[in-house]
Design an enzyme around this catalytic site. Structure first.
Site, mmCIF file in Angstrom:
data_model
loop_
_atom_site.group_PDB
_atom_site.id
_atom_site.type_symbol
_atom_site.label_atom_id
_atom_site.label_comp_id
_atom_site.label_asym_id
_atom_site.label_seq_id
_atom_site.Cartn_x
_atom_site.Cartn_y
_atom_site.Cartn_z
ATOM 1 N N ALA A 158 16.685 -13.547 -30.438
ATOM 2 C CA ALA A 158 16.296 -12.254 -29.882
ATOM 3 C C ALA A 158 14.814 -12.256 -29.530
ATOM 4 O O ALA A 158 13.989 -12.849 -30.240
ATOM 5 C CB ALA A 158 16.587 -11.135 -30.882
ATOM 6 N N LYS A 159 14.487 -11.581 -28.433
ATOM 7 C CA LYS A 159 13.076 -11.382 -28.098
ATOM 8 C C LYS A 159 12.677 -10.051 -28.726
ATOM 9 O O LYS A 159 12.639 -9.002 -28.064
ATOM 10 C CB LYS A 159 12.879 -11.392 -26.586
ATOM 11 C CG LYS A 159 11.431 -11.594 -26.158
ATOM 12 C CD LYS A 159 11.348 -11.845 -24.667
ATOM 13 C CE LYS A 159 9.901 -12.002 -24.206
ATOM 14 N NZ LYS A 159 9.275 -13.247 -24.709
ATOM 15 N N ALA A 160 12.428 -10.101 -30.015
ATOM 16 C CA ALA A 160 12.175 -8.913 -30.822
ATOM 17 C C ALA A 160 10.701 -8.869 -31.223
ATOM 18 O O ALA A 160 10.112 -9.894 -31.580
ATOM 19 C CB ALA A 160 13.055 -8.923 -32.063
#
Length: 296
Positions: A158-160
């Site tokens: 995830a690009k969190a």
């Protein structure tokens, strides 16, 4: 404009279904996404009025939200159209877009089921992440003290927002020591990535790049691998020990912001930007430019 703080710029930001003036795009101090990192985002570039890999970035935004346990209140098609419209609203042909989604302030605590999901998209002019002078000379990096965590401990695909905390710490430590950026190892001690970009090495005409099993498999990374294969260049995705860098001849970083940027050194390891790196830099530029623009 480039020196202005990001809350003081001019323009229009799409925010929960409507356009607001740039300076009015605000969130409350008790927003869950601020306190607990329940925020996902994308970094997207437009060239010549066309957004590069728009669908791929938007699919990943939706997947990142799901990985953090929430659904975006807009469809893939709606989110793609919003990004196109934001570019036009800000009169940009070449620019950087930042779609972002986060949990709101309806409750304060670890649990966030009652929190509204907010979505915003901003766009602005942003040249290459590194200056042209730095790119031509090759960047000087160090090896970070912080490591990419075990993928069993984080949603590493995830690009969190929360996952970037150690990246900021690593980049600041590198900057404080006179380096441009840092290379992070993974939890097992293998080479992983830079703080906001993927890393590639070249030896004997072949490319070697870390397997993305504990960090984000960048869309630019995927693009460059495809470009290399079109050229007939062998690409090896594998575990790379830090000491193997001593035998590598070239090195470069890839990312939406970084594009393709040569590296001159990583701590004690030296590299010479060469023909393959230069070729892929040109190939990437050709790939991202709309064909009508490139032909002019």
């Amino acid at each position: 404009m480039a020196d202005l703080a990001f809350d003081q710029r001019e323009g229009r930001i799409w925010y929960n279904g409507e356009y607001v003036d740039w300076k009015d795009a605000k969130v409350h101090v008790l927003t869950h996404g601020l306190h607990y990192g329940s925020t996902v985002f994308e970094g997207v570039r437009a060239y010549g009025g066309e957004i590069f890999k728009l669908k791929e970035h938007t699919v990943r935004l939706i997947a990142s939200a799901k990985a953090l346990g929430f659904d975006l209140p807009y469809s893939l098609e709606e989110l793609m159209q919003i990004q196109k419209d934001v570019l036009k609203q800000n009169n940009l042909s070449d620019g950087y877009l930042r779609p972002v989604a986060w949990r709101g302030a309806e409750s304060m605590g670890i649990g966030a089921h009652d929190c509204k999901i907010h979505v915003a998209v901003a766009a602005w002019q942003w040249p290459s992440y590194f200056s042209p002078e730095e790119r031509m000379k090759g960047l000087h990096l160090m090896i970070a003290d912080w490591r990419r965590p075990d993928p069993r401990t984080i949603p590493c695909k995830a690009k969190a927002a929360g996952l970037y905390m150690i990246c900021t710490l690593s980049k600041h430590a590198a900057n404080d020591k006179g380096f441009t950026d840092a290379i992070m190892l993974d939890h097992e001690g293998y080479v992983a990535e830079a703080t906001g970009a993927n890393v590639f090495f070249i030896k004997d005409g072949a490319i070697h790049t870390p397997r993305p099993d504990s960090f984000l498999d960048g869309i630019t990374r995927q693009t460059v691998i495809e470009l290399a294969k079109r050229r007939g260049i062998e690409v090896h995705e594998r575990k790379i020990l830090p000491e193997e860098m001593a035998d590598m001849e070239e090195c470069f970083l890839t990312g939406t912001a970084a594009e393709v940027t040569p590296v001159a050194s990583i701590s004690q390891y030296k590299f010479t930007p060469g023909a393959i790196t230069e070729r892929l830099m040109h190939d990437y530029t050709d790939e991202v430019m709309p064909k009508a623009v490139a032909a002019e």
